[in-house]
Design an enzyme around this catalytic site. Structure first.
Site, PDB file in Angstrom:
ATOM      1  N   ASP A  11      -0.316   2.107  -2.944  1.00 46.22           N
ATOM      2  CA  ASP A  11      -1.570   2.685  -3.448  1.00 46.22           C
ATOM      3  C   ASP A  11      -1.524   2.703  -4.976  1.00 46.22           C
ATOM      4  OD1 ASP A  11      -3.865   5.102  -2.909  1.00 46.22           O
ATOM      5  OD2 ASP A  11      -2.727   5.257  -4.761  1.00 46.22           O
ATOM      6  N   ASP A 107      -7.820  -0.522  -3.263  1.00 44.29           N
ATOM      7  CA  ASP A 107      -6.591  -0.202  -3.997  1.00 44.29           C
ATOM      8  C   ASP A 107      -5.441   0.242  -3.099  1.00 44.29           C
ATOM      9  OD1 ASP A 107      -7.637   2.262  -3.324  1.00 44.29           O
ATOM     10  OD2 ASP A 107      -6.851   3.223  -5.117  1.00 44.29           O
ATOM     11  N   GLU A 108      -5.523  -0.034  -1.805  1.00 46.07           N
ATOM     12  CA  GLU A 108      -4.429   0.317  -0.894  1.00 46.07           C
ATOM     13  C   GLU A 108      -4.158  -0.839   0.048  1.00 46.07           C
ATOM     14  OE1 GLU A 108      -4.519   4.366   0.997  1.00 46.07           O
ATOM     15  OE2 GLU A 108      -6.363   4.490  -0.152  1.00 46.07           O
TER      16      GLU A 108
HETATM   17 MG   LIG Z   1      -5.518   4.930  -5.339  1.00 48.09          MG
END
Ligand SMILES: [Mg+2]
Length: 414
Positions: A11, A107-108
């Site tokens: 993350d 974003d992961e």
């Molecule tokens: Mg994040």
């Protein structure tokens, strides 16, 4: 017992804000937020850097609220194209560790390192530090990594521990599960929102450990399959694979637009439906799909009188041609429109399958191929010179949005 799998959830901290800070060094030590285009009534915080968060600013709150909390905050416009590119770059870096990478959000991303761990020092921690370092070197952002024997434990290791400790890495194994996760309040469990945590607390279940030790029948009786899923999660059970292709399996390709003003006449609306349909066709071709179900949805402009509809129709043949989509969408619209002005519209194509599987009908074989060649030529020009390089004449009327929209992604400037 078989060896535990080694899965990471990676993350990126404050993804959009971190990218902006990397791009402009003068922002490095300032509190910044990334917020939607103020002219378009969408002044919402999309991301806040850790410095801005220290002032109490939160994602998804209104920009004016954030500015009240921290009057000196720097507001940066989003650059969606760049964020998407960097997300793809992140996938590529991760794929140099294992080809089992599954993007979970922008974003992961999950990665299964079980087959390749020995190439990276052999210990999950060492591999995680190496990956974290590589991401920092190549993209300039800080990644936190949760490690677990499955996806759900990797995710909870990240959210509950890696995001809060100094090295940004945390590991939960089946052995350490009771000591790490079980003492936490039940609302820290993945998939438990504030409503569910209130329900559970009323049943006397306050910690994840208490939930794990509740008889599963009791939860199943109350919430069915959902209750069982909570119990499995609390016990750290999750067999789902990290599947790189799960993001390609598309059910529908759709395009939706909120209009800059109310559209009142059929002529105006026709232009917008044409543009939406062309974009749907173009995306379907880019992804290599054809579909046979077209749907159209519109929302009326009056807040006091909610109008609008969503309808779909089935075509006789699968297609990815914008004009075919448009004909069906426009027919549907004319049949169901009540004549009220509209504020937003969307067109989608579903019933998808990869286009190489398609059976061409013997009767219109030639026209289909001609249309395909034309569409491919148009796609080629758009890919090379930009989406506004070639447009239908209708898009140059006042109702057209394609020229303006070509400068933006998801309503935001590139
Ligand atoms: Mg994040």
């Amino acid at each position: 017992m078989p060896r535990e799998r080694v899965i990471f959830l990676v993350d990126v901290q404050s993804f959009f804000a971190s990218i902006e800070k990397t791009a402009d060094r003068s922002l490095q030590h300032k509190p910044i937020v990334v917020a939607g285009d103020p002219e378009r009534r969408s002044g919402v915080i999309l991301a806040a850097c850790p410095l801005a968060k220290q002032w109490g600013i939160e994602t998804a709150e209104a920009l004016w609220e954030a500015q009240q909390k921290c009057p000196g905050v720097t507001v940066v416009k989003p650059h969606m194209q760049k964020y998407i590119e960097i997300s793809v770059q992140l996938t590529a870096i991760m794929e140099s560790f294992s080809d089992l990478v599954e993007p979970y959000s922008i974003d992961e991303q999950f990665i299964d390192l079980t087959p390749t761990l020995h190439l990276f020092g052999g210990s999950p921690y060492q591999a995680a530090r190496l990956l974290q370092h590589k991401i920092q070197q190549e993209i300039g952002v800080y990644a936190r990594i949760g490690i677990g024997p499955n996806k759900v434990l990797a995710k909870m290791a990240c959210d509950n521990f890696a995001k809060k400790n100094k090295e940004g890495i945390a590991h939960i194994s089946y052995d350490t599960l009771p000591a790490t996760l079980w003492p936490l309040p039940v609302r820290s469990l993945f998939g438990v929102g504030s409503r569910m945590s209130r329900h559970l607390e009323r049943m006397g279940i306050r910690t994840i450990g208490q939930l794990a030790q509740t008889p599963v029948e009791r939860l199943r009786k109350k919430w069915g399959i959902n209750g069982e899923r909570l119990w499995l999660t609390a016990n750290g059970i999750d067999e789902s694979p990290v599947s790189p292709r799960s993001h390609d399996e598309q059910k529908a390709i759709g395009h939706h637009m909120t209009l800059p003003r109310d559209y009142e006449t059929l002529e105006q609306i026709k232009v917008i439906l044409l543009e939406l349909s062309e974009e749907v066709g173009r995306r379907a071709r880019r992804k290599g799909y054809v579909g046979d179900t077209v749907s159209v949805g519109v929302r009326g402009a009056r807040f006091d009188l909610p109008t609008g509809f969503h309808r779909q129709t089935k075509l006789t043949e699968k297609t990815n041609d914008g004009l075919d989509v448009f004909k069906a969408a426009f027919d549907l619209f004319c049949t169901h429109w009540d004549g009220e002005p509209i504020r937003s519209a969307g067109v989608a194509l579903s019933g998808l399958e990869p286009d190489h599987c398609r059976q061409l009908s013997l009767f219109n074989f030639e026209t289909t191929l001609k249309k395909e060649r034309l569409s491919k030529a148009v796609d080629h020009i758009k890919n090379k010179y930009g989406a506004a390089a070639i447009l239908r004449a209708a898009s140059l009327t006042a109702a057209g949005q394609a020229r303006d929209r070509a400068q933006k992604i998801g309503g935001h400037y590139k």
